[in-house]
Each structure stands twice: as C-alpha cells, then as structure tokens.
Design a protein around this motif. Structure first.
Motif, PDB file in Angstrom:
ATOM      1  N   ASP A  63      -6.293   7.188  18.864  1.00  0.00           N
ATOM      2  CA  ASP A  63      -6.304   5.765  18.498  1.00  0.00           C
ATOM      3  C   ASP A  63      -6.908   4.912  19.606  1.00  0.00           C
ATOM      4  O   ASP A  63      -7.755   4.031  19.358  1.00  0.00           O
ATOM      5  CB  ASP A  63      -4.879   5.282  18.203  1.00  0.00           C
ATOM      6  CG  ASP A  63      -4.314   5.854  16.907  1.00  0.00           C
ATOM      7  OD1 ASP A  63      -5.080   6.435  16.135  1.00  0.00           O
ATOM      8  OD2 ASP A  63      -3.100   5.700  16.683  1.00  0.00           O
ATOM      9  N   LYS A  80      -7.291  -1.061  10.174  1.00  0.00           N
ATOM     10  CA  LYS A  80      -6.088  -0.222  10.113  1.00  0.00           C
ATOM     11  C   LYS A  80      -5.205  -0.390  11.341  1.00  0.00           C
ATOM     12  O   LYS A  80      -3.991  -0.171  11.282  1.00  0.00           O
ATOM     13  CB  LYS A  80      -6.491   1.248   9.949  1.00  0.00           C
ATOM     14  CG  LYS A  80      -7.323   1.804  11.103  1.00  0.00           C
ATOM     15  CD  LYS A  80      -7.794   3.232  10.828  1.00  0.00           C
ATOM     16  CE  LYS A  80      -8.686   3.752  11.965  1.00  0.00           C
ATOM     17  NZ  LYS A  80      -9.143   5.141  11.712  1.00  0.00           N
ATOM     18  N   ASP A  83      -2.762  -3.363  10.859  1.00  0.00           N
ATOM     19  CA  ASP A  83      -1.850  -3.271   9.715  1.00  0.00           C
ATOM     20  C   ASP A  83      -0.645  -2.386  10.057  1.00  0.00           C
ATOM     21  O   ASP A  83      -0.776  -1.150  10.113  1.00  0.00           O
ATOM     22  CB  ASP A  83      -2.594  -2.689   8.509  1.00  0.00           C
ATOM     23  CG  ASP A  83      -1.723  -2.632   7.255  1.00  0.00           C
ATOM     24  OD1 ASP A  83      -0.541  -3.027   7.324  1.00  0.00           O
ATOM     25  OD2 ASP A  83      -2.239  -2.183   6.212  1.00  0.00           O
ATOM     26  N   THR A  85       1.663  -1.398   8.293  1.00  0.00           N
ATOM     27  CA  THR A  85       2.055  -0.499   7.199  1.00  0.00           C
ATOM     28  C   THR A  85       1.098   0.676   7.019  1.00  0.00           C
ATOM     29  O   THR A  85       1.366   1.567   6.216  1.00  0.00           O
ATOM     30  CB  THR A  85       2.136  -1.283   5.872  1.00  0.00           C
ATOM     31  OG1 THR A  85       0.832  -1.734   5.495  1.00  0.00           O
ATOM     32  CG2 THR A  85       3.069  -2.475   6.002  1.00  0.00           C
ATOM     33  N   ASP A  86      -0.005   0.674   7.759  1.00  0.00           N
ATOM     34  CA  ASP A  86      -0.983   1.760   7.653  1.00  0.00           C
ATOM     35  C   ASP A  86      -0.529   2.918   8.535  1.00  0.00           C
ATOM     36  O   ASP A  86      -0.585   2.851   9.767  1.00  0.00           O
ATOM     37  CB  ASP A  86      -2.357   1.256   8.083  1.00  0.00           C
ATOM     38  CG  ASP A  86      -3.465   2.262   7.792  1.00  0.00           C
ATOM     39  OD1 ASP A  86      -3.206   3.485   7.872  1.00  0.00           O
ATOM     40  OD2 ASP A  86      -4.585   1.829   7.471  1.00  0.00           O
ATOM     41  N   SER A  88      -1.871   5.719   9.111  1.00  0.00           N
ATOM     42  CA  SER A  88      -2.909   6.596   9.662  1.00  0.00           C
ATOM     43  C   SER A  88      -3.085   6.419  11.173  1.00  0.00           C
ATOM     44  O   SER A  88      -3.790   7.209  11.798  1.00  0.00           O
ATOM     45  CB  SER A  88      -4.243   6.335   8.954  1.00  0.00           C
ATOM     46  OG  SER A  88      -4.733   5.032   9.237  1.00  0.00           O
ATOM     47  N   THR A  89      -2.467   5.371  11.738  1.00  0.00           N
ATOM     48  CA  THR A  89      -2.567   5.149  13.188  1.00  0.00           C
ATOM     49  C   THR A  89      -1.184   4.936  13.774  1.00  0.00           C
ATOM     50  O   THR A  89      -0.288   4.387  13.123  1.00  0.00           O
ATOM     51  CB  THR A  89      -3.437   3.920  13.515  1.00  0.00           C
ATOM     52  OG1 THR A  89      -2.782   2.742  13.044  1.00  0.00           O
ATOM     53  CG2 THR A  89      -4.804   4.023  12.873  1.00  0.00           C
ATOM     54  N   LYS A  92      -0.982   0.108  17.236  1.00  0.00           N
ATOM     55  CA  LYS A  92      -1.323  -1.111  16.513  1.00  0.00           C
ATOM     56  C   LYS A  92      -1.722  -2.197  17.514  1.00  0.00           C
ATOM     57  O   LYS A  92      -1.279  -2.204  18.663  1.00  0.00           O
ATOM     58  CB  LYS A  92      -0.138  -1.597  15.679  1.00  0.00           C
ATOM     59  CG  LYS A  92       0.352  -0.591  14.646  1.00  0.00           C
ATOM     60  CD  LYS A  92      -0.723  -0.249  13.624  1.00  0.00           C
ATOM     61  CE  LYS A  92      -0.238   0.788  12.615  1.00  0.00           C
ATOM     62  NZ  LYS A  92      -1.301   1.154  11.659  1.00  0.00           N
TER      63      LYS A  92
END
Length: 559
Positions: A63, A80, A83, A85-86, A88-89, A92
C-alpha cells in the motif's frame, strides 16, 4: 450643499469616535455579519491512523509503495485509499482541512492581518467515540472563539489534525505509546498547516494575512499539541525515561516509522520537509499541559495560559495525564503552574511581563497568585498552591466537586444537548451529554461565553503586544484612568453600591466580574449609577468601569 456637507462631517466625526473607542486586535471592531468563513480548505494529505488496519506488514508495504509512487509521479492517490470500507487496502489516507474566519474585504481592506490557529480538543478520537459531543474544528467554542478573533481584526483558522489510537489496547504501555505518537503526528500536521498559510501569504495571499505573526491556540487535547509544537526540537527530548518503552528501552516515538521532528521521512508518513519556516510567534493554551519543562528553553515562543486549577485530567502543577475516554493514566507532565513559571524565568515572556495593572482581567488573575487553595485529592493532596511568579497564567478556580473526575476541566466548552453527538448512548441510559456533563457542570452557552469573554480580555492584549500592534505603555495609558476619576462606595458593600465618575469622562458601561473572570452584570451606565448586588454571594468582585477615555477597575468586597 452646506447642510449636506455638515451632515457628512458629523457622521464622519461619529464614526471616527466609535472606531477610537474600539481598538483593533483588542476589541470587536466588526460585527458577526461582517465575518465570512471559508470552510474545509484542504491543507495536507497523510496516512489516517484512525481508519487504517496496520497488522499485515506485506500489505502495508504494498500500500505504501503504491501511495508514495503516485505522489512521486504527480498522480492522484487512488480512491480506494480514501475509502475506509474498501477492504482491498490496509493503509488509508485522509485529507486534512481548515476553516478560515476573517472580516469581509468590503469592511476590512487590510492584507497583513495576524493569524490565530485554533486546535480543538477531543482526546485524539472523534465524537462520540471519545465519549463526548466535542472534538471537532466546528465545536461551539471553536466557532465562537474564531468569530471573536475575526471580529477583532485577526484571521482565525480552525484546523483538523489526525486522530487515532486504541483506548482499549491491552496494556498501559500500548495506550501510552499510541497517544504519544498521536501527539507527534498532530504536531507534524500543524506544521504543514503553518507552512501552507505562510506559502500562500508570500504568494497570492488569499486570506490577507501577515505570515510573520502567527499564534497557536490549543484547547484541551489541542493544548498538548500547541505546547509540544513550540518546545520539541531535539530527538533527545523524546528519550527521557518516561518516554521510553520498558520492553525495548527505546522511545515510544520511532522516527523511522512516523518521521523526523520537522515532519519529513518515515515509513508511515507522506510529508516532506515544510516548504517554509514553521515557527510561531506565540502560544496560548486552555487546559492541557507541557510534556516536560526540560523541553522549554530560552528563545521559545512567549506563552499565555488558562487552566482550571482543579482539572482532574490535565494537572495544574505536576502529575499524570488522565484520558477522559477511559480515566486511564498516560504519562507524567507539567502543568501551567510550572511551565509558565519557567517561561517567565528564562525571559521568553519578557515582552509581556509588565501588562497594565489596571486591567480587570489582570487584576483577577493576579489576585490568585501565591494562594493555597483546596484541591481534589485526599490529604496530603488536598491543597494546591498557585505559584506567585506566574504572570501570563489565568488560574480558573471552580468549586471542589464531590469526586475527583467531576471537577470542572473546560468551562469554556458547551454543546447542544439534543444534537445527535450529545444523545449518542455510550451505555444503556448513558449519553455522551451525560458523560461530559460530569466534568463540566453547569454547561451552557451562557457559561461558555462568559469564559470566552475572559479569554479574549486576558489573551488579546498580550498577543497584540507580542505582534507589535501596541506597546505595554500604550495599553497602560488606554486602560487606566486616574484613580480619583471614580468613587465606589460603600466598599465593603452589603446590597447596593454607588459608582460616581468624574464628568470629564463619558461612561459607556459598568460590569461586575467574579474572581474566575466571569462577567456577572454588565449594564449601560451614567456618571452616577447604583447597582444592586443583593443577589451575589459574599466575597470579592471586580468593578470594571469603561469610559470614553479608558477603563478603571477596582476590587469590591461584598458582605
């Protein structure tokens, strides 16, 4: 034509006398309707420790590489990462924003206005997760403070900074480390904000500011940030024994992870070095404390402080920081009773060491110096002595509560009890409003605004002197009439006091203030005025007489 010219001349004369009565940077020279707010101006982007999941080193590495590659190549950070709620990572990011309060250009054409940067409270968690309705750059106290500064001719900037720690972490060491890192990251954020403001001022100057005159104002949690910002400048200061993790014997703050003191570098950090000087010219705090007085050195910015003496969370003298979220201990710090004493002794506050003796707020503050008062703990911790050499400290004395954590900490704060943040239930039948009311009994807009009046009356003259807008001698002349200009009798008084002022001076108002700095009565008055005080308790008060030629303040004793 002559009549019109006469009317214009009289009007101009009236406006001139009105402006003379209200002094820029000291008094409100603009009205609420004259102030405009530019909201949510982005000043930085960085990793969000509140929403990131930092438990998978391989995913973190991937990331971070993707984020920093996008920045290096001038690309936008992929959505992403913004977010929460994503899934995939794990890492943040968040945009940090500021609200800018200033007088409209239609009423104020100045382009060199001093700046006050406001840092909100909140325990590094958002409301209501922090157990409170407060903790945003749009708190009620934030809005009123920034508006009042703007009305006095400043540009006020209310700032977001990064939040995030786990109050339920398994050990005290984990919680301490996370909170210390939260303070450190917030200092980096504020440096980016200051650099942003200065860079803009040197270029397009969008907000009409003087980038060489910036005051940092912290409230509660923001106070720790502001005081640390002004004093932390050496890596050895983060390696004092109390800042060492006992498991590793290294500082809780790992600069290879979170960045250097200037905010640059570090694996989990997106900032480069600030693009301009980020020193501030003065620091004001309401509550909070200094991490360690050894951080405070000659040449650091002048300091002005407001502290509720019986604050159970931030020690007034020396003690352990307690987090209101959990009532858990964090680290030993020094409060205003000690750090202001040192700031004065090493000369940092020399520019404001002789503020006018006749100013009502100075009289109130100085009336507490050297006193020993009841404190919040059982004997032998049941007494607290306010030091005698703490000029520029306004000690706020609120009544001793029946239990330690119901003593008042921030009487300048208030909120809407019916708002969603206030009605949120922390447990069945226990709302954030009820929880926060324990340490702010009597919370109301009226109470909060009276303490903000005190903050303005004590702070603004000092900041104006530090910024060079006035000298202490000028304020002394403005704020003090001859002692024989007024008589106050009887003194001591039982019920009604008569105040007579020499007819050479036009009386504008008379106020009665208690020894916490709260204005209890404020009336339009004439040169001979009677005030009924029968509704006030016995004790000492301050009579503040404002006239066209200056102010006269005097103590009054009521039986």
């Amino acid at each position: 034509m002559k009549k019109q010219y006469l009317i214009f001349t009289l009007l101009l004369s009236f406006l001139s006398s009105s402006l003379l009565a209200q002094k820029r940077y000291l008094d409100p020279v603009y009205s609420n309707t004259d102030i405009e707010v530019t909201s949510n101006v982005k000043y930085a982007t960085n990793i969000d420790f509140l929403t990131s999941t930092l438990d998978n080193p391989m995913q973190i590495g991937a990331d971070i590489t993707e984020i920093k590659t996008a920045i290096f190549t001038g690309q936008a950070i992929p959505g992403k990462f913004f977010d929460p709620t994503d899934g995939s990572t794990d890492v943040k990011v968040t945009d940090l924003k500021m609200d800018i309060y200033r007088a409209k250009s239609s009423v104020d054409s100045k382009t060199d206005r001093p700046v006050i940067v406001y840092l909100h409270t909140g325990n590094f968690l958002p409301p209501p997760i922090n157990g409170s309705p407060t903790g945003l750059k749009t708190d009620s106290s934030a809005i009123v403070l920034c508006t009042e500064w703007a009305k006095r001719g400043y540009v006020a900037v209310s700032v977001d900074y990064r939040l995030g720690w786990n109050p339920l972490a398994g050990t005290e060491e984990e919680r301490k480390g996370q909170l210390l890192n939260a303070v450190y990251r917030a200092i980096h954020d504020v440096k980016q904000c200051i650099a942003n403001l200065r860079t803009d001022a040197a270029g397009s100057n969008s907000y009409g500011i003087d980038g060489s005159k910036i005051t940092l104002y912290g409230e509660g949690t923001g106070s720790y940030i502001a005081l640390g910002y002004a004093t932390l400048d050496k890596y050895t200061e983060m390696e004092l024994p109390k800042f060492l993790n006992p498991l590793s014997n290294k500082s809780y703050i790992d600069t290879t992870t979170v960045g250097r003191i200037d905010g640059s570098g570090g694996l989990l950090n997106l900032y480069g070095a600030p693009s301009t000087d980020v020193a501030v010219q003065s620091v004001v705090n309401a509550g909070g404390a200094l991490a360690d007085t050894s951080w405070l050195e000659a040449g650091d910015a002048p300091m002005v402080t407001f502290h509720a003496v019986r604050d159970p969370f931030a020690p007034f003298n020396e003690g352990i920081v307690v987090v209101p979220t959990t009532n858990g201990n964090v680290v030993e710090v020094q409060g205003a009773n000690l750090f202001i004493q040192k700031a004065n002794s090493i000369g940092n506050n020399d520019v404001i060491k002789n503020m006018p003796a006749g100013n009502a707020y100075n009289i109130v503050a100085r009336s507490h110096y050297g006193k020993t008062v009841d404190y919040i703990y059982p004997s032998p911790g049941d007494k607290m002595t306010i030091n005698s050499d703490v000029e520029n400290l306004f000690p706020i004395l609120r009544p001793v509560a029946s239990s330690v954590f119901t003593n008042q900490a921030g009487p300048w704060q208030w909120w809407d009890p019916q708002s969603p943040l206030a009605t949120h239930e922390l447990a069945p039948g226990i709302t954030t409003h009820m929880n926060s009311l324990q340490s702010n009994p009597g919370m109301s807009p009226e109470q909060g605004r009276t303490f903000i009046d005190t903050i303005m009356g004590y702070m603004c003259p000092r900041i104006a002197v530090i910024n060079g807008a006035y000298t202490v001698d000028q304020l002394s002349t403005d704020d003090k009439l001859p002692l024989n200009a007024a008589s106050i009798y009887p003194n001591p008084v039982k019920d009604e006091v008569t105040i007579t002022v020499n007819n050479l001076y036009r009386v504008e108002s008379i106020s009665v203030m208690d020894l916490t700095g709260r204005i209890l009565k404020n009336i339009s008055a004439s040169n001979s005025t009677q005030i009924n005080l029968s509704d006030l308790k016995s004790g000492y008060y301050i009579i503040n007489i404002k006239t066209s030629e200056g102010v006269l303040s005097s103590k009054l004793m009521k039986h």
